[in-house]
Design a protein around this motif. Structure first.
Motif, PDB file in Angstrom:
ATOM      1  N   ILE A  25       0.835  -1.203   0.000  1.00 47.98           N
ATOM      2  CA  ILE A  25       0.000   0.000   0.000  1.00 47.98           C
ATOM      3  C   ILE A  25       0.874   1.260   0.000  1.00 47.98           C
ATOM      4  N   LEU A  26       0.577   2.138  -0.932  1.00 46.86           N
ATOM      5  CA  LEU A  26       1.261   3.435  -1.012  1.00 46.86           C
ATOM      6  C   LEU A  26       0.486   4.432  -0.160  1.00 46.86           C
ATOM      7  N   VAL A  27       1.219   5.136   0.706  1.00 52.51           N
ATOM      8  CA  VAL A  27       0.596   6.102   1.622  1.00 52.51           C
ATOM      9  C   VAL A  27       0.954   7.521   1.181  1.00 52.51           C
ATOM     10  N   ASN A  28      -0.040   8.384   1.121  1.00 42.67           N
ATOM     11  CA  ASN A  28       0.208   9.778   0.732  1.00 42.67           C
ATOM     12  C   ASN A  28       0.953  10.546   1.827  1.00 42.67           C
ATOM     13  N   ASP A  29       1.687  11.554   1.411  1.00 40.38           N
ATOM     14  CA  ASP A  29       2.263  12.526   2.350  1.00 40.38           C
ATOM     15  C   ASP A  29       2.302  13.864   1.633  1.00 40.38           C
ATOM     16  N   ASP A  30       2.651  14.933   2.373  1.00 45.83           N
ATOM     17  CA  ASP A  30       2.606  16.282   1.781  1.00 45.83           C
ATOM     18  C   ASP A  30       3.934  16.724   1.181  1.00 45.83           C
ATOM     19  N   THR A  32       6.689  14.382  -0.501  1.00 44.37           N
ATOM     20  CA  THR A  32       7.358  13.669  -1.598  1.00 44.37           C
ATOM     21  C   THR A  32       6.831  14.163  -2.945  1.00 44.37           C
ATOM     22  N   PRO A  33       7.735  14.574  -3.852  1.00 47.51           N
ATOM     23  CA  PRO A  33       7.277  15.051  -5.159  1.00 47.51           C
ATOM     24  C   PRO A  33       6.554  13.952  -5.939  1.00 47.51           C
ATOM     25  N   ARG A  34       5.510  14.345  -6.647  1.00 47.06           N
ATOM     26  CA  ARG A  34       4.731  13.376  -7.434  1.00 47.06           C
ATOM     27  C   ARG A  34       5.607  12.585  -8.403  1.00 47.06           C
ATOM     28  N   ASP A  35       6.496  13.293  -9.090  1.00 49.53           N
ATOM     29  CA  ASP A  35       7.367  12.632 -10.071  1.00 49.53           C
ATOM     30  C   ASP A  35       8.232  11.555  -9.429  1.00 49.53           C
ATOM     31  N   PHE A  36       8.670  11.843  -8.204  1.00 49.05           N
ATOM     32  CA  PHE A  36       9.520  10.870  -7.529  1.00 49.05           C
ATOM     33  C   PHE A  36       8.717   9.610  -7.180  1.00 49.05           C
ATOM     34  N   VAL A  37       7.482   9.793  -6.732  1.00 48.02           N
ATOM     35  CA  VAL A  37       6.616   8.639  -6.411  1.00 48.02           C
ATOM     36  C   VAL A  37       6.431   7.784  -7.667  1.00 48.02           C
ATOM     37  N   VAL A  38       6.188   8.436  -8.791  1.00 45.67           N
ATOM     38  CA  VAL A  38       5.997   7.717 -10.061  1.00 45.67           C
ATOM     39  C   VAL A  38       7.263   6.943 -10.430  1.00 45.67           C
ATOM     40  N   THR A  39       8.420   7.581 -10.253  1.00 50.19           N
ATOM     41  CA  THR A  39       9.697   6.930 -10.573  1.00 50.19           C
ATOM     42  C   THR A  39       9.906   5.676  -9.718  1.00 50.19           C
ATOM     43  N   VAL A  40       9.593   5.782  -8.420  1.00 45.28           N
ATOM     44  CA  VAL A  40       9.766   4.630  -7.521  1.00 45.28           C
ATOM     45  C   VAL A  40       8.803   3.503  -7.922  1.00 45.28           C
ATOM     46  N   LEU A  41       7.560   3.856  -8.233  1.00 45.01           N
ATOM     47  CA  LEU A  41       6.575   2.829  -8.620  1.00 45.01           C
ATOM     48  C   LEU A  41       7.033   2.108  -9.888  1.00 45.01           C
ATOM     49  N   LYS A  42       7.580   2.857 -10.848  1.00 43.15           N
ATOM     50  CA  LYS A  42       8.050   2.239 -12.090  1.00 43.15           C
ATOM     51  C   LYS A  42       9.247   1.330 -11.826  1.00 43.15           C
ATOM     52  N   VAL A  55      -1.731   5.233  -9.860  1.00 45.34           N
ATOM     53  CA  VAL A  55      -1.592   4.783  -8.465  1.00 45.34           C
ATOM     54  C   VAL A  55      -1.183   5.967  -7.583  1.00 45.34           C
ATOM     55  N   MET A  56      -0.209   6.765  -8.072  1.00 47.62           N
ATOM     56  CA  MET A  56       0.266   7.925  -7.305  1.00 47.62           C
ATOM     57  C   MET A  56      -0.879   8.895  -7.050  1.00 47.62           C
ATOM     58  N   ILE A  57      -1.660   9.209  -8.108  1.00 43.41           N
ATOM     59  CA  ILE A  57      -2.705  10.227  -7.966  1.00 43.41           C
ATOM     60  C   ILE A  57      -3.859   9.701  -7.091  1.00 43.41           C
ATOM     61  N   THR A  58      -4.098   8.404  -7.121  1.00 40.75           N
ATOM     62  CA  THR A  58      -5.123   7.811  -6.245  1.00 40.75           C
ATOM     63  C   THR A  58      -4.709   7.950  -4.781  1.00 40.75           C
ATOM     64  N   ALA A  59      -3.444   7.646  -4.488  1.00 40.96           N
ATOM     65  CA  ALA A  59      -2.959   7.807  -3.112  1.00 40.96           C
ATOM     66  C   ALA A  59      -3.005   9.286  -2.715  1.00 40.96           C
ATOM     67  N   HIS A  60      -2.640  10.157  -3.641  1.00 40.55           N
ATOM     68  CA  HIS A  60      -2.636  11.600  -3.385  1.00 40.55           C
ATOM     69  C   HIS A  60      -4.045  12.087  -3.021  1.00 40.55           C
ATOM     70  N   TYR A  91      12.876  11.972   1.744  1.00 42.61           N
ATOM     71  CA  TYR A  91      11.414  12.062   1.677  1.00 42.61           C
ATOM     72  C   TYR A  91      10.753  11.082   2.641  1.00 42.61           C
ATOM     73  N   PRO A  92       9.569  11.456   3.159  1.00 38.08           N
ATOM     74  CA  PRO A  92       8.879  10.586   4.128  1.00 38.08           C
ATOM     75  C   PRO A  92       7.985   9.535   3.461  1.00 38.08           C
ATOM     76  N   LEU A  93       8.211   9.267   2.188  1.00 35.57           N
ATOM     77  CA  LEU A  93       7.402   8.312   1.417  1.00 35.57           C
ATOM     78  C   LEU A  93       7.294   6.965   2.143  1.00 35.57           C
ATOM     79  N   GLN A  94       6.065   6.462   2.257  1.00 41.29           N
ATOM     80  CA  GLN A  94       5.831   5.206   2.985  1.00 41.29           C
ATOM     81  C   GLN A  94       5.071   4.194   2.135  1.00 41.29           C
ATOM     82  N   PHE A  95       5.583   2.983   2.127  1.00 40.13           N
ATOM     83  CA  PHE A  95       4.870   1.828   1.586  1.00 40.13           C
ATOM     84  C   PHE A  95       4.677   0.861   2.734  1.00 40.13           C
ATOM     85  N   THR A  96       3.439   0.394   2.917  1.00 36.97           N
ATOM     86  CA  THR A  96       3.167  -0.567   3.992  1.00 36.97           C
ATOM     87  C   THR A  96       2.632  -1.855   3.362  1.00 36.97           C
TER      88      THR A  96
END
Ligand code: TYC
Length: 101
Positions: A25-30, A32-42, A55-60, A91-96
């Protein structure tokens, strides 16, 4: 010579337990840049740009989004690696992970 008869064999089907699947599960935060989240998911989950963006925009928008399901070990390893990728950039990006019902 006595006739040999073969009794009909009742098929034994030993129960093969399927391993329980776990969601990543990807958790939103205020922060982490959107582009970075997309890069990690890819990179970690082998998603296309399109899938990763969705996926990024849904979590956002909703706070969380299920990325994919795996066996427990794989889910935990991927969640840890993806979280570490954010941490490495500050970044505080979290995946659980959580088990599927
Ligand atoms: N909310 C972040 C921003 O506006 C982007 C983001 C999306 C961060 C999803 C984390 O899981 C996340 N920059």
């Amino acid at each position: 010579m006595p006739e040999t008869t073969t009794a009909p064999r009742t098929k034994l089907r030993p129960k093969t337990e399927r391993p329980k699947l776990h969601k990543v599960i990807l958790v939103n935060d205020d922060f982490t840049p959107r582009d970075f989240v997309v890069t990690v998911l890819k990179g970690e989950f082998h998603m296309s740009e399109d899938q990763a963006y969705r996926v990024m925009i849904t979590a956002h928008q909703r706070g969380v989004c299920v990325v994919a399901v795996f066996t427990r070990d794989v889910a935990e390893t991927k969640a840890t690696r993806a979280t570490e990728a954010g941490k490495a950039k500050g970044y505080p990006l979290q995946f659980t992970t959580e088990p599927e019902e």
